[in-house]
Design a protein around this motif. Structure first.
Motif, mmCIF file in Angstrom:
data_model
loop_
_atom_site.group_PDB
_atom_site.id
_atom_site.type_symbol
_atom_site.label_atom_id
_atom_site.label_comp_id
_atom_site.label_asym_id
_atom_site.label_seq_id
_atom_site.Cartn_x
_atom_site.Cartn_y
_atom_site.Cartn_z
ATOM 1 N N ILE A 199 9.692 0.418 -3.147
ATOM 2 C CA ILE A 199 9.200 -0.759 -3.877
ATOM 3 C C ILE A 199 9.973 -0.838 -5.187
ATOM 4 C CG2 ILE A 199 7.223 -1.779 -5.066
ATOM 5 C CD1 ILE A 199 5.424 -0.490 -2.956
ATOM 6 N N THR A 205 0.674 1.787 4.651
ATOM 7 C CA THR A 205 1.396 0.540 4.399
ATOM 8 C C THR A 205 2.343 0.244 5.556
ATOM 9 O OG1 THR A 205 3.345 1.489 3.311
ATOM 10 C CG2 THR A 205 1.379 1.140 1.932
ATOM 11 N N LEU A 225 1.114 -5.858 2.593
ATOM 12 C CA LEU A 225 1.672 -4.529 2.328
ATOM 13 C C LEU A 225 0.815 -3.415 2.924
ATOM 14 C CD1 LEU A 225 3.663 -2.588 0.890
ATOM 15 C CD2 LEU A 225 2.152 -2.753 -1.127
#
Length: 328
Positions: free
Chosen positions: A211, A203, A191
């Motif tokens: 997410i 990320t 990630l």
């Protein structure tokens, strides 16, 4: 703080629709994003509140846990299954921030919090490639006691601030993501990015991706796990060095091990080289020190943080010694 509009998502699909617009930020507990907006480091045109999305912790078919991204940090640390089966995660959360912040902060937001490098927050003249790409990194030659010794680049020497993420890295967690391109999963270790020449990209998430959950595998080894954080003061301080570890000893030898380090890199650092040294060997302080040195072979300390090499070694030896002793 620059002006912005606010929208509250009714569900994942609505959040993705709203988040697909340019210059949009998702808002969880706001314990980091609001600070960044106040300092004008983050300047979203629209903030999408996703706190109404999944805040459940559920058992999975394989015996693991599925953790909704809107679960509050306190709720996760206090969950009976987490405390019993993944104590390293509960201890990592309790080592981070104050109770008030843990009560507000969400799991998804914790994964996305940004560095606490003082040059990143100094908008009155400090050069920072993470904040303004191409301006330089004043931390590299400045006061860099808290900065990275592993995985850094000439563009950025900042460290990732999360305690929770170090535990997730050690536990082989999986991140569940949704966006306009569809849903996908990602190993937790994939990630976060190392800085390279784009430290502004923390990320691998695409713009607008959200997410939605984090899952933990059924990992019996995790019952024998712990987290240790070394910091300048006992309360509400970021890690100089931290260790998340799980260890199993079978017939006098290390049957399996998981280790992740915090406070040493731009991302939670999975100590794969150390793990390779340890598996199958007879536990001892000498072995634990050898494993630490194997992991630190590529470390590049800065002017003010060379002490972190010895600190990582001593902390790892102590943590593994405690876990091995619990099997004796």
């Amino acid at each position: 703080m620059t002006p912005f509009t606010y929208a509250r998502a009714d569900g994942v699909a609505d959040a993705i629709r709203l988040g697909a617009e340019p210059a949009t930020a998702y808002l969880g507990g706001g314990t980091n994003l609001v600070d960044l907006m106040r300092e004008t480091i983050a300047r979203p045109d629209c903030v999408v509140d996703v706190t109404g999305l999944s805040a459940e912790i559920a058992e999975t078919a394989d015996g693991g846990l599925l953790i909704g991204a809107s679960v509050r940090n306190t709720a996760l640390a206090e969950h009976p299954a987490v405390r019993m089966r993944y104590p390293v995660l509960a201890r990592a959360i309790l080592a981070g921030a104050s109770p008030q912040i843990r009560n507000m902060a969400t799991v998804g937001g914790n994964l996305l919090q940004r560095t606490r490098c003082t040059y990143f927050y100094d908008t009155d003249g400090a050069n920072c490639n993470k904040r303004m790409p191409g301006t330089g990194c004043d931390a590299a030659e400045g006061f860099n006691r808290i900065h990275a010794i592993l995985g850094a680049s000439p563009a950025c020497v900042a460290t990732h601030p999360s305690d929770m993420c170090v535990a997730f890295a050690a536990l082989d967690a999986t991140v569940h993501i949704d966006g306009v391109g569809g849903a996908r999963t990602l190993p937790f270790g994939d990630l976060h990015r190392l800085p390279g020449d784009r430290p502004d990209q923390d990320t691998v998430l695409a713009p607008g991706e959200l997410i939605t959950a984090i899952s933990l595998p059924a990992l019996p080894l995790a019952r024998h796990s712990t987290y240790r954080k070394v910091r300048d003061r006992a309360s509400y301080a970021f890690a100089l060095v931290s260790v998340a570890a799980a260890l199993r000893v079978d017939d006098g030898r290390i049957g399996d091990v998981r280790i992740a380090l915090g406070g040493v890199a731009h991302k939670p650092w999975r100590a794969l080289k150390a793990e390779a040294v340890l598996r199958g060997a007879v536990p001892s302080d000498a072995l634990f020190g050898e494993a630490a040195l194997a992991e630190l072979a590529d470390a590049h300390p800065l002017r003010d943080n060379g002490f972190k090499i010895e600190l990582v070694k001593r902390t790892l030896v102590a943590v593994l010694g405690d876990l091995a002793g619990a099997h004796a």
